[in-house]
Motif scaffolding. Structure first.
Motif, PDB file in Angstrom:
ATOM      1  N   ALA A 153      39.668  49.476  45.074  1.00  0.00           N
ATOM      2  CA  ALA A 153      40.890  49.926  44.406  1.00  0.00           C
ATOM      3  C   ALA A 153      41.912  48.796  44.315  1.00  0.00           C
ATOM      4  CB  ALA A 153      41.490  51.122  45.132  1.00  0.00           C
ATOM      5  N   PHE A 154      42.063  48.024  45.390  1.00  0.00           N
ATOM      6  CA  PHE A 154      42.990  46.890  45.356  1.00  0.00           C
ATOM      7  C   PHE A 154      42.531  45.848  44.339  1.00  0.00           C
ATOM      8  CE2 PHE A 154      44.301  48.217  49.747  1.00  0.00           C
ATOM      9  CZ  PHE A 154      45.642  48.430  49.447  1.00  0.00           C
ATOM     10  N   LYS A 155      41.235  45.594  44.281  1.00  0.00           N
ATOM     11  CA  LYS A 155      40.698  44.634  43.309  1.00  0.00           C
ATOM     12  C   LYS A 155      40.941  45.129  41.884  1.00  0.00           C
ATOM     13  CE  LYS A 155      36.948  42.644  46.065  1.00  0.00           C
ATOM     14  NZ  LYS A 155      35.481  42.540  46.170  1.00  0.00           N
ATOM     15  N   THR A 156      40.707  46.407  41.658  1.00  0.00           N
ATOM     16  CA  THR A 156      40.930  46.985  40.331  1.00  0.00           C
ATOM     17  C   THR A 156      42.396  46.855  39.939  1.00  0.00           C
ATOM     18  OG1 THR A 156      39.088  48.509  40.615  1.00  0.00           O
ATOM     19  CG2 THR A 156      40.747  49.105  38.966  1.00  0.00           C
ATOM     20  N   ASN A 157      43.291  47.116  40.869  1.00  0.00           N
ATOM     21  CA  ASN A 157      44.714  46.990  40.596  1.00  0.00           C
ATOM     22  C   ASN A 157      45.081  45.541  40.256  1.00  0.00           C
ATOM     23  OD1 ASN A 157      47.461  47.981  40.460  1.00  0.00           O
ATOM     24  ND2 ASN A 157      47.781  46.866  42.372  1.00  0.00           N
ATOM     25  N   ALA A 158      44.530  44.592  40.999  1.00  0.00           N
ATOM     26  CA  ALA A 158      44.810  43.173  40.730  1.00  0.00           C
ATOM     27  C   ALA A 158      44.324  42.797  39.333  1.00  0.00           C
ATOM     28  CB  ALA A 158      44.149  42.294  41.788  1.00  0.00           C
ATOM     29  N   LEU A 159      43.147  43.276  38.962  1.00  0.00           N
ATOM     30  CA  LEU A 159      42.636  43.007  37.615  1.00  0.00           C
ATOM     31  C   LEU A 159      43.513  43.657  36.553  1.00  0.00           C
ATOM     32  CD1 LEU A 159      38.802  43.384  38.153  1.00  0.00           C
ATOM     33  CD2 LEU A 159      40.035  41.309  37.491  1.00  0.00           C
ATOM     34  N   PHE A 160      43.952  44.860  36.810  1.00  0.00           N
ATOM     35  CA  PHE A 160      44.832  45.563  35.875  1.00  0.00           C
ATOM     36  C   PHE A 160      46.113  44.768  35.629  1.00  0.00           C
ATOM     37  CE2 PHE A 160      48.146  48.723  34.917  1.00  0.00           C
ATOM     38  CZ  PHE A 160      47.610  49.282  33.773  1.00  0.00           C
ATOM     39  N   GLN A 161      46.646  44.167  36.682  1.00  0.00           N
ATOM     40  CA  GLN A 161      47.890  43.402  36.557  1.00  0.00           C
ATOM     41  C   GLN A 161      47.701  42.107  35.765  1.00  0.00           C
ATOM     42  OE1 GLN A 161      49.940  42.927  40.316  1.00  0.00           O
ATOM     43  NE2 GLN A 161      49.394  45.007  40.913  1.00  0.00           N
ATOM     44  N   THR A 162      46.473  41.651  35.617  1.00  0.00           N
ATOM     45  CA  THR A 162      46.210  40.407  34.883  1.00  0.00           C
ATOM     46  C   THR A 162      45.532  40.665  33.544  1.00  0.00           C
ATOM     47  OG1 THR A 162      44.065  40.094  35.968  1.00  0.00           O
ATOM     48  CG2 THR A 162      45.982  39.071  37.020  1.00  0.00           C
ATOM     49  N   ARG A 163      45.538  41.891  33.076  1.00  0.00           N
ATOM     50  CA  ARG A 163      44.752  42.280  31.906  1.00  0.00           C
ATOM     51  C   ARG A 163      45.118  41.539  30.622  1.00  0.00           C
ATOM     52  NH1 ARG A 163      48.407  45.934  33.060  1.00  0.00           N
ATOM     53  NH2 ARG A 163      49.730  46.827  31.459  1.00  0.00           N
ATOM     54  N   GLY A 164      46.317  41.021  30.480  1.00  0.00           N
ATOM     55  CA  GLY A 164      46.711  40.363  29.247  1.00  0.00           C
ATOM     56  C   GLY A 164      46.497  38.859  29.227  1.00  0.00           C
ATOM     57  N   LEU A 165      45.942  38.313  30.291  1.00  0.00           N
ATOM     58  CA  LEU A 165      45.781  36.860  30.375  1.00  0.00           C
ATOM     59  C   LEU A 165      44.558  36.365  29.609  1.00  0.00           C
ATOM     60  CD1 LEU A 165      46.454  36.209  34.181  1.00  0.00           C
ATOM     61  CD2 LEU A 165      48.046  35.907  32.270  1.00  0.00           C
TER      62      LEU A 165
ATOM     63  N   ASP B 232      47.005  39.259  49.996  1.00  0.00           N
ATOM     64  CA  ASP B 232      47.643  39.165  48.685  1.00  0.00           C
ATOM     65  C   ASP B 232      47.208  37.916  47.934  1.00  0.00           C
ATOM     66  OD1 ASP B 232      49.184  37.670  50.601  1.00  0.00           O
ATOM     67  OD2 ASP B 232      50.851  37.603  49.177  1.00  0.00           O
ATOM     68  N   VAL B 233      46.999  36.828  48.653  1.00  0.00           N
ATOM     69  CA  VAL B 233      46.532  35.589  48.022  1.00  0.00           C
ATOM     70  C   VAL B 233      45.108  35.783  47.508  1.00  0.00           C
ATOM     71  CG1 VAL B 233      45.949  33.155  48.434  1.00  0.00           C
ATOM     72  CG2 VAL B 233      48.058  34.115  49.388  1.00  0.00           C
ATOM     73  N   LEU B 234      44.262  36.371  48.343  1.00  0.00           N
ATOM     74  CA  LEU B 234      42.874  36.605  47.930  1.00  0.00           C
ATOM     75  C   LEU B 234      42.783  37.487  46.694  1.00  0.00           C
ATOM     76  CD1 LEU B 234      40.918  37.134  51.267  1.00  0.00           C
ATOM     77  CD2 LEU B 234      40.724  35.245  49.657  1.00  0.00           C
ATOM     78  N   LEU B 235      43.579  38.538  46.655  1.00  0.00           N
ATOM     79  CA  LEU B 235      43.536  39.442  45.501  1.00  0.00           C
ATOM     80  C   LEU B 235      44.005  38.752  44.227  1.00  0.00           C
ATOM     81  CD1 LEU B 235      44.764  42.733  47.144  1.00  0.00           C
ATOM     82  CD2 LEU B 235      42.527  42.336  46.094  1.00  0.00           C
ATOM     83  N   ARG B 236      45.052  37.952  44.345  1.00  0.00           N
ATOM     84  CA  ARG B 236      45.551  37.230  43.170  1.00  0.00           C
ATOM     85  C   ARG B 236      44.503  36.235  42.682  1.00  0.00           C
ATOM     86  NH1 ARG B 236      49.824  33.722  44.654  1.00  0.00           N
ATOM     87  NH2 ARG B 236      50.407  35.444  45.983  1.00  0.00           N
ATOM     88  N   LEU B 237      43.920  35.471  43.614  1.00  0.00           N
ATOM     89  CA  LEU B 237      42.896  34.508  43.229  1.00  0.00           C
ATOM     90  C   LEU B 237      41.675  35.207  42.636  1.00  0.00           C
ATOM     91  CD1 LEU B 237      43.048  31.988  46.205  1.00  0.00           C
ATOM     92  CD2 LEU B 237      43.958  31.683  43.890  1.00  0.00           C
ATOM     93  N   TYR B 238      41.305  36.335  43.215  1.00  0.00           N
ATOM     94  CA  TYR B 238      40.175  37.117  42.703  1.00  0.00           C
ATOM     95  C   TYR B 238      40.410  37.502  41.239  1.00  0.00           C
ATOM     96  CZ  TYR B 238      37.387  41.306  41.828  1.00  0.00           C
ATOM     97  OH  TYR B 238      36.552  42.236  41.268  1.00  0.00           O
ATOM     98  N   ALA B 239      41.575  38.056  40.963  1.00  0.00           N
ATOM     99  CA  ALA B 239      41.876  38.519  39.600  1.00  0.00           C
ATOM    100  C   ALA B 239      41.941  37.350  38.617  1.00  0.00           C
ATOM    101  CB  ALA B 239      43.185  39.300  39.588  1.00  0.00           C
ATOM    102  N   TYR B 240      42.589  36.260  39.013  1.00  0.00           N
ATOM    103  CA  TYR B 240      42.667  35.093  38.131  1.00  0.00           C
ATOM    104  C   TYR B 240      41.270  34.534  37.859  1.00  0.00           C
ATOM    105  CZ  TYR B 240      47.730  34.927  39.043  1.00  0.00           C
ATOM    106  OH  TYR B 240      49.068  35.207  39.158  1.00  0.00           O
ATOM    107  N   TYR B 241      40.454  34.468  38.909  1.00  0.00           N
ATOM    108  CA  TYR B 241      39.105  33.926  38.750  1.00  0.00           C
ATOM    109  C   TYR B 241      38.283  34.791  37.791  1.00  0.00           C
ATOM    110  CZ  TYR B 241      34.484  32.129  39.763  1.00  0.00           C
ATOM    111  OH  TYR B 241      33.226  31.585  39.632  1.00  0.00           O
ATOM    112  N   LYS B 242      38.340  36.096  37.983  1.00  0.00           N
ATOM    113  CA  LYS B 242      37.596  37.002  37.110  1.00  0.00           C
ATOM    114  C   LYS B 242      38.036  36.846  35.647  1.00  0.00           C
ATOM    115  CE  LYS B 242      35.568  40.571  38.481  1.00  0.00           C
ATOM    116  NZ  LYS B 242      34.186  41.024  38.547  1.00  0.00           N
ATOM    117  N   ARG B 243      39.340  36.726  35.416  1.00  0.00           N
ATOM    118  CA  ARG B 243      39.841  36.549  34.043  1.00  0.00           C
ATOM    119  C   ARG B 243      39.451  35.177  33.502  1.00  0.00           C
ATOM    120  NH1 ARG B 243      40.360  41.544  32.601  1.00  0.00           N
ATOM    121  NH2 ARG B 243      41.896  42.667  33.813  1.00  0.00           N
ATOM    122  N   ALA B 244      39.541  34.157  34.344  1.00  0.00           N
ATOM    123  CA  ALA B 244      39.248  32.787  33.904  1.00  0.00           C
ATOM    124  C   ALA B 244      37.783  32.609  33.522  1.00  0.00           C
ATOM    125  CB  ALA B 244      39.620  31.789  35.002  1.00  0.00           C
TER     126      ALA B 244
END
Length: 88
Positions: A55-67, A27-39
């Motif tokens: 699929a998990f990575k895509t979901n993590a990105l989806f959850q951060t789509r508005g950042l 869960d930490v890796l997925l959150r960091l992955y999504a934040y990093y991609k957005r940042a």
């Protein structure tokens, strides 16, 4: 925090994660992955050897789509600090 200070703090947070040798919880890796991609405005689609990982990575990105990139940097830094704080 100025933009320059944020960039320095983000770079240092990324470095601390990259230098850490112990495994991270998924869960930490997925959150960091999504934040990093957005940042970093990395718009390449998630990849992985296994479909469920992508699929998990895509979901993590989806959850951060508005950042915004700056918001994602701040959240990345906060997540790194929390991770290392709770490991002690």
């Amino acid at each position: 925090m100025t933009s320059e200070e944020l960039d320095i703090a983000f770079t240092n947070a990324v470095k601390s994660i990259n230098e850490h040798k112990d495994p991270f919880p998924a869960d930490v890796l997925l959150r960091l992955y999504a934040y990093y991609k957005r940042a970093t405005n990395d718009d390449h689609p998630p990849s992985g050897r296994k479909a469920h990982i992508s699929a998990f990575k895509t979901n993590a990105l989806f959850q951060t789509r508005g950042l915004t990139p700056d918001e994602a940097k701040e959240l990345y830094i906060k997540a790194v600090k929390q991770y290392f704080l709770y490991r002690k």
